[in-house]
Design a protein around this motif. Structure first.
Motif, PDB file in Angstrom:
ATOM      1  N   VAL A 166      32.512  33.731  44.422  1.00 14.96           N
ATOM      2  CA  VAL A 166      32.902  32.894  45.240  1.00 14.96           C
ATOM      3  C   VAL A 166      33.266  33.507  46.852  1.00 14.96           C
ATOM      4  O   VAL A 166      32.862  33.206  47.778  1.00 14.96           O
ATOM      5  CB  VAL A 166      33.958  31.986  44.604  1.00 14.96           C
ATOM      6  CG1 VAL A 166      34.378  30.810  45.986  1.00 14.96           C
ATOM      7  CG2 VAL A 166      33.578  31.144  43.608  1.00 14.96           C
ATOM      8  N   LYS A 167      34.378  34.445  46.526  1.00 10.10           N
ATOM      9  CA  LYS A 167      34.773  34.991  47.784  1.00 10.10           C
ATOM     10  C   LYS A 167      33.709  35.938  48.544  1.00 10.10           C
ATOM     11  O   LYS A 167      33.658  35.657  49.914  1.00 10.10           O
ATOM     12  CB  LYS A 167      35.863  36.175  47.646  1.00 10.10           C
ATOM     13  CG  LYS A 167      36.859  36.149  48.588  1.00 10.10           C
ATOM     14  CD  LYS A 167      38.140  36.977  48.341  1.00 10.10           C
ATOM     15  CE  LYS A 167      39.129  36.933  49.090  1.00 10.10           C
ATOM     16  NZ  LYS A 167      40.560  37.173  48.734  1.00 10.10           N
ATOM     17  N   ALA A 168      32.786  36.384  47.771  1.00  8.27           N
ATOM     18  CA  ALA A 168      31.837  37.157  48.553  1.00  8.27           C
ATOM     19  C   ALA A 168      30.535  36.223  48.959  1.00  8.27           C
ATOM     20  O   ALA A 168      29.523  36.712  49.619  1.00  8.27           O
ATOM     21  CB  ALA A 168      31.342  38.231  47.462  1.00  8.27           C
ATOM     22  N   GLY A 169      30.615  34.974  48.551  1.00  8.85           N
ATOM     23  CA  GLY A 169      29.387  34.215  48.901  1.00  8.85           C
ATOM     24  C   GLY A 169      28.262  34.215  48.139  1.00  8.85           C
ATOM     25  O   GLY A 169      27.316  34.043  48.563  1.00  8.85           O
ATOM     26  N   TRP A 170      28.385  34.981  46.867  1.00 12.41           N
ATOM     27  CA  TRP A 170      27.404  35.128  46.105  1.00 12.41           C
ATOM     28  C   TRP A 170      26.802  34.148  45.206  1.00 12.41           C
ATOM     29  O   TRP A 170      25.593  34.159  44.713  1.00 12.41           O
ATOM     30  CB  TRP A 170      27.488  36.289  45.285  1.00 12.41           C
ATOM     31  CG  TRP A 170      27.560  37.841  45.972  1.00 12.41           C
ATOM     32  CD1 TRP A 170      27.741  37.867  47.374  1.00 12.41           C
ATOM     33  CD2 TRP A 170      27.250  39.047  45.601  1.00 12.41           C
ATOM     34  NE1 TRP A 170      27.677  39.426  47.585  1.00 12.41           N
ATOM     35  CE2 TRP A 170      27.438  39.980  46.553  1.00 12.41           C
ATOM     36  CE3 TRP A 170      27.138  39.561  44.045  1.00 12.41           C
ATOM     37  CZ2 TRP A 170      27.155  41.433  46.168  1.00 12.41           C
ATOM     38  CZ3 TRP A 170      26.889  41.100  44.003  1.00 12.41           C
ATOM     39  CH2 TRP A 170      26.751  41.602  45.041  1.00 12.41           C
ATOM     40  N   ILE A 171      27.579  33.184  45.026  1.00  7.68           N
ATOM     41  CA  ILE A 171      27.194  31.894  44.297  1.00  7.68           C
ATOM     42  C   ILE A 171      27.612  30.724  44.869  1.00  7.68           C
ATOM     43  O   ILE A 171      28.541  30.750  45.884  1.00  7.68           O
ATOM     44  CB  ILE A 171      27.984  31.951  42.793  1.00  7.68           C
ATOM     45  CG1 ILE A 171      29.489  31.983  42.980  1.00  7.68           C
ATOM     46  CG2 ILE A 171      27.646  33.171  41.899  1.00  7.68           C
ATOM     47  CD1 ILE A 171      30.138  31.654  41.527  1.00  7.68           C
ATOM     48  N   ASP A 172      26.822  29.788  44.514  1.00  9.88           N
ATOM     49  CA  ASP A 172      27.099  28.339  45.364  1.00  9.88           C
ATOM     50  C   ASP A 172      28.144  27.783  44.603  1.00  9.88           C
ATOM     51  O   ASP A 172      27.865  27.047  43.394  1.00  9.88           O
ATOM     52  CB  ASP A 172      25.670  27.749  45.262  1.00  9.88           C
ATOM     53  CG  ASP A 172      25.807  26.168  45.880  1.00  9.88           C
ATOM     54  OD1 ASP A 172      26.866  25.881  46.256  1.00  9.88           O
ATOM     55  OD2 ASP A 172      24.520  25.503  45.903  1.00  9.88           O
ATOM     56  N   PRO A 173      29.143  27.385  45.188  1.00  9.16           N
ATOM     57  CA  PRO A 173      30.461  26.841  44.608  1.00  9.16           C
ATOM     58  C   PRO A 173      30.056  25.451  43.964  1.00  9.16           C
ATOM     59  O   PRO A 173      30.479  25.007  42.985  1.00  9.16           O
ATOM     60  CB  PRO A 173      31.662  26.830  45.594  1.00  9.16           C
ATOM     61  CG  PRO A 173      31.182  27.671  46.493  1.00  9.16           C
ATOM     62  CD  PRO A 173      29.581  27.928  46.555  1.00  9.16           C
ATOM     63  N   SER A 174      28.980  24.814  44.564  1.00  2.00           N
ATOM     64  CA  SER A 174      28.953  23.367  44.225  1.00  2.00           C
ATOM     65  C   SER A 174      28.090  23.471  42.807  1.00  2.00           C
ATOM     66  O   SER A 174      28.053  22.614  42.158  1.00  2.00           O
ATOM     67  CB  SER A 174      28.251  22.659  45.227  1.00  2.00           C
ATOM     68  OG  SER A 174      26.656  23.080  45.253  1.00  2.00           O
ATOM     69  N   THR A 175      27.732  24.344  42.471  1.00  4.00           N
ATOM     70  CA  THR A 175      26.805  24.561  41.140  1.00  4.00           C
ATOM     71  C   THR A 175      27.611  25.206  40.093  1.00  4.00           C
ATOM     72  O   THR A 175      27.119  25.172  38.974  1.00  4.00           O
ATOM     73  CB  THR A 175      25.446  25.447  41.530  1.00  4.00           C
ATOM     74  OG1 THR A 175      25.907  26.798  41.682  1.00  4.00           O
ATOM     75  CG2 THR A 175      24.726  25.022  42.786  1.00  4.00           C
TER      76      THR A 175
END
Lengths: 349, 349, 349, 349
Positions: A166-175
């Motif tokens: 999440v911190k790295a922005g590698w995954i979409d938190p809404s999913t």
């Protein structure tokens, strides 16, 4: 040794309390000076836990703040929801350091606490003061603190598995979807039909679907790391075993990242933190591989067909998910090496 | 009675075969006339399964198509992957009806079979002829057929839980995530470290992540129902119990549908089908509540915060996920009431 | 520290070997310098035991006596029957101290070994030299010895429970009946139908009735203590759990002795020996109360109606019944406090 | 069908009651007409046992003798100790046949009942009238009776294993030692720390040593068969499994009898009785091999070294040890074939 820290445990007749005792008994810098039970004061601890006979000899003390202050430097609260909200301020006022293993001080929003716990929340002041101590992520804030909100068992496994991505922005938190499974010890030592052996054995249950009080705790931490509000789907299952939590987590990957990339990202994130072990590509941890220990093991798979990453994170709920991390936080609090007294191997098989 | 159907079981020394025997032994319209084992012919079945002593007395037959044809009308194949592809055409040619419990004839695409099973596929002709017999969904095609591909255990629990919603267009198929958990009997009776008691007990394992051979089977059926290609995320876990599968399924809801709506939709979809039981709102099934029986129980939760539905579906993998559904299909094949011989209660606790 | 003892473990990929590693890793006076596997040399130990990843980093060594002698002072043999008989003399000749956890060197009579183990026995010379090291009973002989026959798991629980009464003449040895129960880890890590999860779970088996190889070991020690030949009835059961042994023992009491008398007798017998804990009157130990630890807990009941005493003795078969007692014997061998590195609490629940 | 017997079950929300329901639901000559619970009348049975949803649809009735008499011909009592002593006379007076699964009517001596059960005994009249219905041994007395004391679970396994040898005079009754082991369902559905999953799992407990209320029941039957008073040593263990009892029994053999002799003796004794299966020489039954069924399987070993026989007897405690034997007795009561509705195979694995 003059530098030995004296520890008291409130809630010594529950599983969390007994595990604090087991682990502290092997800690080189701590001495247990009081084991406390509101309902069983005066009886030997071994009446409740025969396995501790001749290991910890103390008679159970009553819950008396002055008595605790006279005997101890730090106090562990292994108490049901609602106790710490009332008790922590008094313990702090008596000059004690407090490590709260219950859920009372984890949520910064008192209305969230009321909504999910259905109990009266702690004061805003005490909530503001307490440190949410997920050791490997927020551990820097622990040193010198005197009030620790020890993370919940599910949140520990889940957040250690999600935060770097999440911190790295590698995954979409809404999913993010979290399918979590726990052994029965997480329910505590209280009796109910839900923990009756014949009901649990050879059975798999799902419970508190979309209602578990660890949901706001997970979302609070993810939102903080993501820098924006995150809501998640979180489901809990009761597995016929005593110890262990596995969080199987799903999310859509932002951009092109392989499992090997995730492994590298996480190894860097947790560099120097002994208790998080990242598995090799193609390997996943099982709960027994951390049983009895303070480790959190994590594995990854990225599926090109769906564009999703699957993250599997396991802990022993009673150790890393409660007593072990509490002692890890004690170590951080006192500026000791975080692994002090905790570097024992998992018990396998 | 002159109308008794004579049944042979190939693979009688495995768990699936033994369960076919257990269930047929109580079926009023069927008589077991041959139990067959390629590797143990000539020995008593009770040498392998002492619990069947004096229940089914036959000596194990060898695998001889002419012998089977002389003794039986219908043959159950409880065999490892790769056997049925070769054997089914011969059994059909000998005039037998065939119910294949293995995975050989489920995938219509032989290239999919090769990719996921790593074995030589059955001929196109035999694949075209076989009926994928998820009883409550595709059962209409079974009557009069003489070649049944009995669905896999995970697909049975999963598809019964998803198909009504997919067919109604209530969930977005591209968002489906399936977190599945199984007891150990699903791995069969073969020995390996992976089924060693000390490795499985007090342990929770995740395995074949994004690689399980049931993925194409699930996607084939969902695609057929959705009318367009569906890909899914599907994860399998090994739970320390012998019997039982739970599929916990997540998807984004199209439009506004509550849990009560889903319950109503599913009750209508499965009306008159005794073996699918839809739970009341707020209730979820556990695996033990169907153990030893042919039931599939399903529960629902819709979370307004995330817009997702959580669907939980449970079966006994050896019964509804194998032998029980096979006999249900036998019933449909012969035009009998589908519940014949199968209406026994779950064994609880 | 210059006095650190260097230890090698042969059979590191089995349960006994892994437990020696787990325990030694926490021993303050020992360093593991070689983990050895004949069949897996060159691979990382963590390939076999992922829970040891980053705990013990060594690559598995091959079994080479010179190599061991160059790396270690003492070697633990966690090997199948038949290996130590051949190997121990070579290790001794190379100047190593040997602690044999297998059964090869326990029986002084080589014909008994042949009869019960169906293997070629060790030489008379090596049998004469080895010390049967039931620590609390024969521990005095261990100091300075360089060849230890570590007792079997069942004999440890059984003999600690019987010897004080036999020695005192309080029970009639000819009436002793031992009903013993063990968890599955006692069978080792090898695969077989007998340890398949689905065969063991929800099941209780009796095995090797009147044929178990621990019978002569128990009788040898009882005869020695009784000063006359003792034969016993000894039955073993496989309980659906991983760790733990319980011996329930019955004998006719000589004269008038109450349970309280037995408790007093045993407390005196084991005075100063930390690892044997005698329960209070009316209390009996359960196996979990010693799980993961080196304790042996014992309880008593005397029935006036029958004139018999019932003695219940429990251990963790992998710890006190194997690796833990082996390390206790290492401590005795080197003249250290016998509890060194072993005073950890049981893991409960 | 006009000859259908109408049955009521009192205590339908306990394990024994639920098992009576499960089994009767498949009985061709019986119809369940009332399920009764004193504390939960008015609620659906499925609220307590979701696995019975759509299997047995009745709402729980209150306990009203007139109501029962209007609905049923026979009533099963699956009630706690103390209930039947009061209730049975009223049910009989209302013209009902009574099958009591509790322990209230088993002991002919009311002082023995008071001593071991610590409850007020039934009247001498009712005790004199009730038939102790160990089906295969005392079944002849059942036909035409209207008050059955169904044997306890431990006594059923134990007595079926001992009586033929005692009756034949082949073993010395004064030497009998019974080491019995049970799954947790025997403790009933009530909650307590003793049945908490985390306390029972991975644990083996011994309990009520020399104090179990089944001791006088066993001794009463053995004394009757032996023709003289018999006292025994009887120990009970709690095994981490849900169903199953194993009695391992030891006795000194009178004269020269081999295991083969015992097998022959027992086969003759139980000739024509389908539910007792004698194993071949060298084979012993495991509890799972009778799980879910009404079988009692027995195996033998004679040790020439000690002159003792070891007899191993297993049952499913909830079936042959309670509900199954109760229905077997119902069959005998009505003069039906004793196997009616009970000839289902064990559930394995």
């Amino acid at each position: 040794m003059s530098h030995i820290v004296r520890a008291a445990i409130i809630g010594a007749t529950g599983y969390g309390g007994a595990e604090v005792i087991r682990l502290l008994q092997a800690h080189p810098l701590v001495k247990i000076t009081s084991v406390i039970s509101t309902s069983n004061a005066g009886a030997p601890l071994a009446d409740h836990f025969p396995h501790l006979q001749e290991v910890v000899v103390d008679i159970l003390d009553e819950l008396d703040v002055d008595l605790i202050a006279s005997k101890a430097d730090v106090v562990f609260l292994a108490t049901p929801a609602g106790v710490s909200a009332e008790l922590s301020p008094k313990l702090l006022a008596a000059g004690l350091k407090v490590i709260d293993i219950s859920g009372d001080l984890r949520l910064k929003s008192s209305s969230d606490y009321e909504k999910w716990y259905k109990k009266k929340p702690a004061s805003e002041e005490i909530l503001a003061k307490s440190i949410y101590a997920l050791s490997e992520v927020f551990g820097d804030e622990v040193k010198g603190s005197d009030l620790i909100a020890n993370p919940g068992c599910y949140p520990t496994a889940t957040l250690l598995g999600l935060i770097p991505a999440v911190k790295a922005g590698w995954i979409d938190p809404s999913t993010i979807i979290i399918d979590a499974k726990s052994g029965v010890s997480g329910a505590g030592r209280g009796v109910s039909l839900g923990v009756h052996y014949a009901e649990v054995n050879e059975n798999l249950n799902v419970y508190k679907v979309n209602k578990h009080q660890h949901i706001p705790e997970i979302e609070q931490a993810l939102s903080r790391v993501a820098g924006k509000p995150v809501v998640t789907t979180f489901t809990t299952h009761l597995v016929p075993m005593t110890r262990g939590i596995m969080s199987t987590m799903y999310a859509t990957v932002n951009g092109e990242h392989t499992a090997a990339d995730f492994i590298e990202l996480y190894r860097q994130f947790y560099e120097g933190r002994k208790f998080v072990r990242i598995r090799q590509e193609g390997k996943f941890p099982s709960t027994k591989e951390v049983s009895g220990s303070n480790y959190c093991d994590i594995g990854f798979s990225v599926d090109e067909r769906t564009g999703r990453v699957t993250i599997v994170s396991v802990i022993d709920n009673v150790v890393k998910g409660a007593a072990g991390q509490a002692i890890q936080n004690l170590n951080l609090m006192y500026g000791w090496e975080e692994t002090t007294g905790l570097l024992f191997a998992p018990v396998y098989p």
